[in-house]
Write an enzyme that holds these catalytic residues in place. Sequence first.
Site, PDB file in Angstrom:
ATOM      1  CG  ASN A  72      21.572  92.869  53.674  1.00  0.00           C
ATOM      2  OD1 ASN A  72      20.397  93.149  53.440  1.00  0.00           O
ATOM      3  ND2 ASN A  72      22.062  92.781  54.903  1.00  0.00           N
ATOM      4  CD1 TRP A  73      20.554  95.778  47.519  1.00  0.00           C
ATOM      5  CD2 TRP A  73      18.505  96.056  46.654  1.00  0.00           C
ATOM      6  NE1 TRP A  73      20.677  95.825  46.147  1.00  0.00           N
ATOM      7  CE2 TRP A  73      19.437  95.988  45.598  1.00  0.00           C
ATOM      8  CE3 TRP A  73      17.158  96.214  46.350  1.00  0.00           C
ATOM      9  CZ2 TRP A  73      19.067  96.091  44.254  1.00  0.00           C
ATOM     10  CZ3 TRP A  73      16.780  96.317  45.010  1.00  0.00           C
ATOM     11  CH2 TRP A  73      17.724  96.264  43.972  1.00  0.00           C
ATOM     12  CE  LYS A  74      23.326  96.198  55.783  1.00  0.00           C
ATOM     13  NZ  LYS A  74      24.306  96.733  56.711  1.00  0.00           N
ATOM     14  N   GLY A 120      26.599  95.478  51.776  1.00  0.00           N
ATOM     15  CA  GLY A 120      25.468  96.330  52.090  1.00  0.00           C
ATOM     16  C   GLY A 120      25.404  97.527  51.160  1.00  0.00           C
ATOM     17  N   GLY A 121      25.901  98.656  51.637  1.00  0.00           N
ATOM     18  CA  GLY A 121      25.765  99.918  50.910  1.00  0.00           C
ATOM     19  C   GLY A 121      26.198  99.860  49.451  1.00  0.00           C
ATOM     20  CD  GLU A 180      27.586  91.020  57.219  1.00  0.00           C
ATOM     21  OE1 GLU A 180      27.724  91.580  56.131  1.00  0.00           O
ATOM     22  OE2 GLU A 180      26.544  91.076  57.884  1.00  0.00           O
ATOM     23  CD  GLU A 234      22.407  96.455  59.777  1.00  0.00           C
ATOM     24  OE1 GLU A 234      21.505  96.138  58.974  1.00  0.00           O
ATOM     25  OE2 GLU A 234      23.503  96.925  59.412  1.00  0.00           O
ATOM     26  CB  SER A 280      33.354  98.784  55.134  1.00  0.00           C
ATOM     27  OG  SER A 280      32.568  99.456  56.100  1.00  0.00           O
ATOM     28  CG  HIS A 340      22.633  91.652  59.248  1.00  0.00           C
ATOM     29  ND1 HIS A 340      22.840  92.838  59.916  1.00  0.00           N
ATOM     30  CD2 HIS A 340      23.371  91.714  58.120  1.00  0.00           C
ATOM     31  CE1 HIS A 340      23.666  93.594  59.204  1.00  0.00           C
ATOM     32  NE2 HIS A 340      24.010  92.927  58.109  1.00  0.00           N
ATOM     33  N   GLY A 344      29.026  99.228  57.646  1.00  0.00           N
ATOM     34  CA  GLY A 344      28.552 100.584  57.373  1.00  0.00           C
ATOM     35  C   GLY A 344      29.462 101.676  57.883  1.00  0.00           C
TER      36      GLY A 344
END
Length: 257
Positions: A10-12, A235-236, A168, A95, A214, A93, A174
């Site tokens: 997920n590149w957000k 994610g990251g 999640e 966010e 994470s 999600h 994150g």
Amino acid sequence: MSLRPLIVGNWKMNGTRASLSEARAIDRAAQRLAWADVALAPPFTLLYPVHAEVEHIRVGAQDLSTEECGAFTGEVSASMLADAGAQFVIIGHSERRSRHGEDDAALVAKCGRAVDAGLSVILCVGEPLDVRDAAEAEPYVLAQLDAVLPDMAATGPEIGEVVTVAYEPVWAIGTGRSASAPEISAMHRVIRDLLVRRYGEAGGRSVRILYGGSVNGTNAREILALPEVNGALVGGASLTSQSFMSIVLAAGADDAG
Ligand code: 13P
């Protein structure tokens, strides 16, 4: 559980056309893998460009509109996503829930739109830290999921072809602090029980439950080796092919024993 692992990046809100080289590198590496499905969810602007560049991975979106078309400035509909090459969409999600006020009714509408447009869905659930500290995480997550799981026609596609669940925990996203293996296993088990209650035997056998929060090249092997875990939502660590593929390779390391 013999479900083929699915590793989703997920590149957000990250990535420009300069990032297409990373998508190409991920696609090339995925071509050589026999043990996992690999997918990327870039931002809307890169959906079609990534779709046009890759052959061996799935491409999906991070969100969609509750509406199908019309005067909804800034919104993107399910059929537009499909037209741009999306095969799936992430829904709910944390966010989106926390920063954009998405409630169960909106998520149900989004899920319906996605399924009607032929997209599969990755339904995200997860508890904030105060809920975990109050020992309420399981009922909280199950209520989130039960509210949004679609009712499937008995004659339609198998539920696992349409629905993937991603657990999640909000406090793990994150933060560099992933949930522990026992925490993940316990939550995935109760999610699996709910899927069986909702969809019978197919809910037990065909729906993948991903862990997100994470995940990185160091912890992926332990997490992906858990029998209750069918993949990861990353994610990251999905932003470069090097860090993302180290996670995908960890899924295979488990297979190899
Ligand atoms: P991180 O892997 O950066 O913690 O993000 C997880 C996530 O939110 C994926 O959807």
